[in-house]
Design a protein around this motif. Structure first.
Motif, PDB file in Angstrom:
ATOM      1  N   MET A   1       0.820  -1.209   0.000  1.00 50.98           N
ATOM      2  CA  MET A   1       0.000   0.000   0.000  1.00 50.98           C
ATOM      3  C   MET A   1       0.860   1.269   0.000  1.00 50.98           C
ATOM      4  O   MET A   1       0.518   2.265  -0.645  1.00 50.98           O
ATOM      5  N   GLU A   2       1.972   1.260   0.707  1.00 47.92           N
ATOM      6  CA  GLU A   2       2.851   2.432   0.720  1.00 47.92           C
ATOM      7  C   GLU A   2       3.483   2.650  -0.658  1.00 47.92           C
ATOM      8  O   GLU A   2       3.660   3.794  -1.096  1.00 47.92           O
ATOM      9  N   LYS A   3       3.793   1.570  -1.339  1.00 43.31           N
ATOM     10  CA  LYS A   3       4.336   1.687  -2.698  1.00 43.31           C
ATOM     11  C   LYS A   3       3.261   2.175  -3.662  1.00 43.31           C
ATOM     12  O   LYS A   3       3.513   3.026  -4.522  1.00 43.31           O
ATOM     13  N   LYS A   4       2.054   1.660  -3.505  1.00 48.88           N
ATOM     14  CA  LYS A   4       0.945   2.037  -4.378  1.00 48.88           C
ATOM     15  C   LYS A   4       0.602   3.511  -4.243  1.00 48.88           C
ATOM     16  O   LYS A   4       0.352   4.200  -5.243  1.00 48.88           O
ATOM     17  N   PHE A   5       0.597   4.016  -3.011  1.00 49.46           N
ATOM     18  CA  PHE A   5       0.209   5.404  -2.759  1.00 49.46           C
ATOM     19  C   PHE A   5       1.414   6.345  -2.700  1.00 49.46           C
ATOM     20  O   PHE A   5       1.245   7.545  -2.532  1.00 49.46           O
ATOM     21  N   GLY A   6       2.608   5.783  -2.820  1.00 50.50           N
ATOM     22  CA  GLY A   6       3.808   6.602  -2.876  1.00 50.50           C
ATOM     23  C   GLY A   6       4.093   7.399  -1.629  1.00 50.50           C
ATOM     24  O   GLY A   6       4.661   8.493  -1.694  1.00 50.50           O
ATOM     25  N   SER A   7       3.716   6.838  -0.478  1.00 50.80           N
ATOM     26  CA  SER A   7       3.885   7.578   0.770  1.00 50.80           C
ATOM     27  C   SER A   7       3.772   6.635   1.955  1.00 50.80           C
ATOM     28  O   SER A   7       3.200   5.543   1.848  1.00 50.80           O
ATOM     29  N   GLU A   8       4.325   7.064   3.092  1.00 52.67           N
ATOM     30  CA  GLU A   8       4.257   6.263   4.307  1.00 52.67           C
ATOM     31  C   GLU A   8       2.878   6.330   4.954  1.00 52.67           C
ATOM     32  O   GLU A   8       2.202   7.356   4.903  1.00 52.67           O
ATOM     33  N   ILE A   9       2.488   5.229   5.581  1.00 53.51           N
ATOM     34  CA  ILE A   9       1.222   5.182   6.323  1.00 53.51           C
ATOM     35  C   ILE A   9       1.366   5.975   7.615  1.00 53.51           C
ATOM     36  O   ILE A   9       2.344   5.834   8.345  1.00 53.51           O
ATOM     37  N   THR A  10       0.385   6.810   7.885  1.00 49.88           N
ATOM     38  CA  THR A  10       0.386   7.595   9.128  1.00 49.88           C
ATOM     39  C   THR A  10      -0.789   7.234  10.036  1.00 49.88           C
ATOM     40  O   THR A  10      -0.843   7.681  11.186  1.00 49.88           O
ATOM     41  N   TYR A  11      -1.720   6.444   9.522  1.00 54.77           N
ATOM     42  CA  TYR A  11      -2.924   6.082  10.293  1.00 54.77           C
ATOM     43  C   TYR A  11      -3.473   4.785   9.728  1.00 54.77           C
ATOM     44  O   TYR A  11      -3.504   4.576   8.507  1.00 54.77           O
ATOM     45  N   ALA A  12      -3.890   3.891  10.617  1.00 55.30           N
ATOM     46  CA  ALA A  12      -4.510   2.633  10.192  1.00 55.30           C
ATOM     47  C   ALA A  12      -5.624   2.263  11.153  1.00 55.30           C
ATOM     48  O   ALA A  12      -5.471   2.380  12.367  1.00 55.30           O
ATOM     49  N   ASN A  13      -6.755   1.835  10.610  1.00 54.91           N
ATOM     50  CA  ASN A  13      -7.902   1.442  11.425  1.00 54.91           C
ATOM     51  C   ASN A  13      -8.634   0.314  10.700  1.00 54.91           C
ATOM     52  O   ASN A  13      -9.150   0.508   9.600  1.00 54.91           O
ATOM     53  N   PHE A  14      -8.653  -0.871  11.306  1.00 55.20           N
ATOM     54  CA  PHE A  14      -9.284  -2.032  10.678  1.00 55.20           C
ATOM     55  C   PHE A  14     -10.804  -1.973  10.690  1.00 55.20           C
ATOM     56  O   PHE A  14     -11.451  -2.648   9.908  1.00 55.20           O
ATOM     57  N   ARG A  15     -11.369  -1.179  11.597  1.00 53.94           N
ATOM     58  CA  ARG A  15     -12.827  -1.161  11.744  1.00 53.94           C
ATOM     59  C   ARG A  15     -13.345   0.272  11.865  1.00 53.94           C
ATOM     60  O   ARG A  15     -14.139   0.583  12.739  1.00 53.94           O
ATOM     61  N   GLU A  16     -12.918   1.146  10.982  1.00 54.40           N
ATOM     62  CA  GLU A  16     -13.408   2.518  11.048  1.00 54.40           C
ATOM     63  C   GLU A  16     -14.849   2.581  10.558  1.00 54.40           C
ATOM     64  O   GLU A  16     -15.212   1.956   9.564  1.00 54.40           O
TER      65      GLU A  16
END
Length: 397
Positions: free
Chosen positions: A202-217
């Motif tokens: 996902m970081e490669k796909k979006f070209g940026s580092e993940i800053t937030y993750a939520n499995f059940r938002e």
């Protein structure tokens, strides 16, 4: 001594009780090619005291009586409910421990979004425990830290999977009046390796580092929760169980720990003080109450200590009495039903370990339907126009 190898991995849940109890420090938890940790014994140091066997929750399974008290609850704080997986019950219980000078242990993301067990000593820190993490947590030295806090006289709450709770209690080898345990009804624990490969993709796909993750938002409500990622460049990803590669892998049962397919802890009676799980069908249990799609938590009382903690936390909860048998039959069936073993599980991990990304692996073994992708792209529109709520009502009926 504990002896886990390629032929009997289903006999280890990875709780770390054996490693934690070993006085000779000859047991270490080592990661296999699927990303799961297993105990490895240094036989040159082992004195064959067999303590590791005596504390293993799988080798020494405890059976409890069928519970007779249950409730459906929701936290009175709407912000806590919004950021929680369901109704925010565990935060209310944790708050009672914190307000009595205690400490709470649970699974949370670290700075690199690995899932690890850690602790909280203030109310503000409890937010890191909210929302499910569909990854097996790294226990590290949690069991020994819990024991140290208990021996120092502190109130301690430990939250985790049923096998983690039972592993902790076996490791302690005696009851503590100042220990409170909460287990959650889980489908299974997915591989940390798959979560790592997913993040890399996902970081490669979006070209940026993940800053937030939520499995059940709850972007589109409780009944349509999704895995949400936000990136440093301002972009975000919002996908559901039918369109997200990580969620799809989990719910198809292709990346879970081997012990989960033959779980020894799937029974209504638990050794924990409280058991919590999603309440999907609130209207079945409470007459005249409309489902506002924000989420409720089912809570089953498993001990006298659990009942006392529940009573103390009630002032922060909206509470409805419930029948535990009915709750387990409708919303807690995972407490007794093992997930199905996917026939291509071995090939899935082999492909992932051979350099293929998670998108390629999912397309090969659990492909996402085009219709699901199209629906997923228009979920925002369906939500804003009320169509999604209408479709959910049809599904519930």
């Amino acid at each position: 001594m504990i002896n886990i190898n390629e032929t009997n991995k289903k006999h280890c849940c990875g709780c770390t009780a054996c490693e934690s109890v070993c006085h000779k420090k000859c047991i270490s938890m080592q990661t296999d090619n699927e990303g799961f940790k297993y105990p490895v014994v240094d036989k040159t140091k082992c004195v064959n005291c067999r303590l590791c066997e005596k504390v293993c929750p799988i080798l020494n399974k405890t059976h409890n009586v069928f519970p007779n008290t249950a409730y459906i609850v929701r936290n009175k704080n709407s912000e806590i409910v919004r950021s929680s997986t369901s109704g925010g019950a565990v935060t209310a219980f944790s708050k009672e421990i914190i307000n009595n000078g205690g400490i709470v242990f649970g699974g949370a993301f670290d700075g690199n979004f690995y899932v690890k067990h850690t602790y909280a000593e203030t109310e503000s820190e409890l937010s890191k425990f909210r929302s499910s993490k569909y990854v097996q947590s790294d226990m590290g030295t949690t069991f020994t830290e819990v024991k140290q806090q208990l021996d120092n006289g502190k109130f301690v709450m430990f939250t985790g999977t049923p096998c983690q709770v039972e592993g902790l209690q076996n490791y302690l080898r005696k009851p503590y009046d100042n220990l409170f345990t909460i287990d959650f009804v889980c489908r299974a624990v997915p591989s940390p390796l798959v979560w790592e490969k997913y993040r890399e993709f996902m970081e490669k796909k979006f070209g940026s580092e993940i800053t937030y993750a939520n499995f059940r938002e709850k972007t589109y409500g409780y009944h349509s929760a999704n895995l949400t990622l936000r990136f440093a460049n301002g972009k975000k990803s919002i996908e559901n169980t039918n369109t997200d590669y990580m969620l799809k892998s989990f719910f198809k049962g292709i990346c879970s720990r081997p012990s989960c397919y033959d779980c020894k802890f799937r029974e209504p009676g638990r050794v924990s003080d409280l058991t919590v799980f999603d309440c999907w069908n609130i209207t079945r249990y409470v007459n005249g109450l409309a489902d506002d799609d924000k989420g409720y938590t089912a809570v089953i009382i498993q001990s006298t200590k659990g009942a006392k903690l529940f009573e103390k936390a009630k002032h922060n909860l909206i509470v409805y009495p419930a029948d535990p048998k009915l709750l387990l039959e409708n919303d807690g069936h995972m407490a007794m039903e093992n997930p199905k073993y996917h026939k291509n599980r071995k090939e899935y991990f082999e492909m992932l370990n051979n350099g293929y990304n998670i998108e390629q692996v999912v397309k090969k073994y659990i492909p996402i339907k085009i219709s699901r992708k199209i629906f997923g792209k228009f979920r925002g529109f369906f939500y804003k126009t009320g169509i999604l709520r209408f479709l959910k009502k049809l599904k519930i009926k």
